[in-house]
Design an enzyme around this catalytic site. Structure first.
Site, PDB file in Angstrom:
ATOM      1  N   MET A  26       0.853  -1.195   0.000  1.00  0.00           N
ATOM      2  CA  MET A  26       0.000   0.000   0.000  1.00  0.00           C
ATOM      3  C   MET A  26       0.883   1.238   0.000  1.00  0.00           C
ATOM      4  O   MET A  26       1.664   1.452   0.935  1.00  0.00           O
ATOM      5  CB  MET A  26      -0.939  -0.014   1.207  1.00  0.00           C
ATOM      6  CG  MET A  26      -1.980  -1.127   1.145  1.00  0.00           C
ATOM      7  SD  MET A  26      -3.035  -1.207   2.619  1.00  0.00           S
ATOM      8  CE  MET A  26      -1.929  -2.026   3.782  1.00  0.00           C
ATOM      9  N   GLN A  77       7.536  -5.384  -4.035  1.00  0.00           N
ATOM     10  CA  GLN A  77       6.647  -5.245  -5.180  1.00  0.00           C
ATOM     11  C   GLN A  77       7.213  -4.224  -6.155  1.00  0.00           C
ATOM     12  O   GLN A  77       7.530  -3.090  -5.778  1.00  0.00           O
ATOM     13  CB  GLN A  77       5.226  -4.825  -4.812  1.00  0.00           C
ATOM     14  CG  GLN A  77       4.326  -4.965  -6.050  1.00  0.00           C
ATOM     15  CD  GLN A  77       2.926  -4.445  -5.885  1.00  0.00           C
ATOM     16  OE1 GLN A  77       2.723  -3.277  -5.608  1.00  0.00           O
ATOM     17  NE2 GLN A  77       1.932  -5.317  -6.070  1.00  0.00           N
ATOM     18  N   CYS A 107      -2.562  -2.118 -10.146  1.00  0.00           N
ATOM     19  CA  CYS A 107      -2.823  -0.712  -9.828  1.00  0.00           C
ATOM     20  C   CYS A 107      -3.444  -0.003 -11.036  1.00  0.00           C
ATOM     21  O   CYS A 107      -2.889  -0.070 -12.140  1.00  0.00           O
ATOM     22  CB  CYS A 107      -1.537  -0.013  -9.407  1.00  0.00           C
ATOM     23  SG  CYS A 107      -1.788   1.717  -8.943  1.00  0.00           S
ATOM     24  N   LYS A 146       0.685  -9.954  -8.862  1.00  0.00           N
ATOM     25  CA  LYS A 146      -0.576  -9.515  -8.241  1.00  0.00           C
ATOM     26  C   LYS A 146      -1.390  -8.816  -9.314  1.00  0.00           C
ATOM     27  O   LYS A 146      -0.919  -7.879  -9.955  1.00  0.00           O
ATOM     28  CB  LYS A 146      -0.319  -8.568  -7.070  1.00  0.00           C
ATOM     29  CG  LYS A 146      -1.595  -8.143  -6.340  1.00  0.00           C
ATOM     30  CD  LYS A 146      -1.266  -7.290  -5.105  1.00  0.00           C
ATOM     31  CE  LYS A 146      -2.524  -7.019  -4.285  1.00  0.00           C
ATOM     32  NZ  LYS A 146      -3.473  -6.130  -4.968  1.00  0.00           N
ATOM     33  N   GLY A 219      -8.986  -8.322  -1.402  1.00  0.00           N
ATOM     34  CA  GLY A 219     -10.111  -7.433  -1.654  1.00  0.00           C
ATOM     35  C   GLY A 219     -11.234  -7.596  -0.642  1.00  0.00           C
ATOM     36  O   GLY A 219     -11.858  -8.649  -0.563  1.00  0.00           O
ATOM     37  N   GLY A 220     -11.459  -6.547   0.158  1.00  0.00           N
ATOM     38  CA  GLY A 220     -12.620  -6.510   1.034  1.00  0.00           C
ATOM     39  C   GLY A 220     -12.553  -7.350   2.284  1.00  0.00           C
ATOM     40  O   GLY A 220     -13.558  -7.481   2.993  1.00  0.00           O
ATOM     41  N   GLY A 240      -5.520  -5.739   3.093  1.00  0.00           N
ATOM     42  CA  GLY A 240      -4.962  -4.413   2.880  1.00  0.00           C
ATOM     43  C   GLY A 240      -5.318  -3.442   3.978  1.00  0.00           C
ATOM     44  O   GLY A 240      -4.753  -3.459   5.070  1.00  0.00           O
ATOM     45  N   ARG A 241      -6.304  -2.588   3.723  1.00  0.00           N
ATOM     46  CA  ARG A 241      -6.603  -1.453   4.606  1.00  0.00           C
ATOM     47  C   ARG A 241      -6.932  -1.859   6.047  1.00  0.00           C
ATOM     48  O   ARG A 241      -6.574  -1.160   6.982  1.00  0.00           O
ATOM     49  CB  ARG A 241      -7.749  -0.631   4.008  1.00  0.00           C
ATOM     50  CG  ARG A 241      -7.321   0.213   2.814  1.00  0.00           C
ATOM     51  CD  ARG A 241      -8.521   0.726   2.044  1.00  0.00           C
ATOM     52  NE  ARG A 241      -9.183  -0.343   1.314  1.00  0.00           N
ATOM     53  CZ  ARG A 241     -10.365  -0.224   0.736  1.00  0.00           C
ATOM     54  NH1 ARG A 241     -11.032   0.896   0.817  1.00  0.00           N
ATOM     55  NH2 ARG A 241     -10.901  -1.237   0.066  1.00  0.00           N
TER      56      ARG A 241
END
Length: 339
Positions: A26, A77, A107, A146, A219-220, A240-241
């Protein structure tokens, strides 16, 4: 100039990584300070750097490959589309001790597209395959990809499997799939993380159809229970977040996902372990907020957490700020927490 494929056989990777759980690369978030912080809470989570462009590594004035030895297992990455440049950077990464190099094919930002890398490369699987091949010739660490499940109107399952077929023929056996397609025009990177619907079943189907490949899903994902559910269908889960905004979920990863019998650190113990690292950083000329900005969410959801966040935000950026600011934030939080 078209890249000429090497006649050498790919080097056999020297490590086997457990990708059961990983933290997504990130930008501006997963720097070496965050990664050190995350590693204190989980010994097994695979950590990824922020995306670094090949141009920055080759032509930049800074050391874009710097990291703390404590961060292993650690993947770099890369963003780029020139096989020769990607190979050069992969070789450097292997020499520096990275455990994996990952190619960004996910991305969707305009800046990344203008550099001809990121999600737009889904439309050029042959070029990605050439890049993988070139990197494997010179680096004895895993080369992974990815990507998304599709781009723009090219979002059929056949489009995704064609990409996987072409890239895997050059020896890429590990794919992390963000279970959303990317809109290359019309949506911001933030919107591309939220608006295109998630399609977990498509990633599950990919694993069923390619059982010989290591497939991770991204994702999510907002809880370790969700991660456990996904692991019934795929090999790994990338978060991730949630791992950034609520980092303390990492304190249970080793126990719940890797089944290690080890004590879970308290939040206060994590902070105590961070203090020597913070002191070293400041002694080397760094600033407190370079590190504490990653620790803001440590007490998320607990009474008094607002006081912790506010005190760090208001004081950590000040000249001369040291570990006493962190200790003061803890004291204030405890004072303001309900009895």
């Amino acid at each position: 100039m078209k890249f000429e494929e090497s006649v050498l056989k790919p080097i056999t990777p020297r490590v086997t990584l457990d990708r059961t759980f990983s933290i997504a690369p990130m930008l501006d978030w997963t720097d070496r300070h965050y990664r050190y912080f995350a590693r204190l809470m989980s010994a097994n989570t695979l950590l990824y750097t922020e995306m670094v462009t090949t141009g920055a590594i080759i032509y930049g004035s800074g050391d874009y490959l710097a990291y703390n030895e404590e961060e292993h297992p650690l993947a770099l990455q890369l963003g780029g589309s020139n096989p020769k440049d990607l190979a050069h950077c992969a070789k450097l990464a292997a020499e520096r001790g990275y455990d994996e190099v990952n190619i960004n094919v996910g991305c969707p930002s305009d800046r990344v597209q203008n550099g001809r890398f990121g999600a737009c490369l889904m439309g050029e699987p042959e070029l990605v395959a050439q890049s993988v091949d070139a990197m494997k010739q010179v680096a004895d660490i895993p080369i992974t990809v990815k990507t998304r499940i599709g781009i723009d109107e090219q979002d059929s399952y056949e489009f995704l499997t064609h990409f996987i077929d072409v890239v895997s023929t050059k020896g890429c056996t590990d794919f992390t799939i963000h279970a959303r397609k990317a809109w290359l025009q019309g949506l911001s990177p933030k919107e591309n993380r939220e608006i295109p619907p998630l399609d977990y079943e498509r990633v599950y189907q990919l694993k069923r159809d390619y059982p010989h490949l290591n497939i991770s899903i991204n994702g999510g994902v907002t809880s370790l229970q969700q991660a456990k559910d996904h692991l019934q269908h795929v090999d790994g889960v990338m978060v991730g977040r949630e791992a950034y905004h609520n980092p303390y979920i990492l304190s249970q990863v080793d126990q719940l996902l890797y089944h290690h019998d080890k004590p879970q650190l308290s939040r206060e113990e994590v902070i105590e372990l961070m203090l020597p690292y913070i002191e070293r950083h400041i002694q080397q000329g760094g600033r407190l907020n370079h590190i504490t900005r990653h620790m803001i969410g440590l007490f998320q959801g607990l009474p008094g957490s607002r006081s912790w966040r506010r005190y760090l935000s208001e004081n950590a950026h000040k000249a001369g700020a040291g570990i006493e600011v962190v200790q003061g934030a803890i004291a204030l939080m405890n004072e303001n927490a309900p009895a």
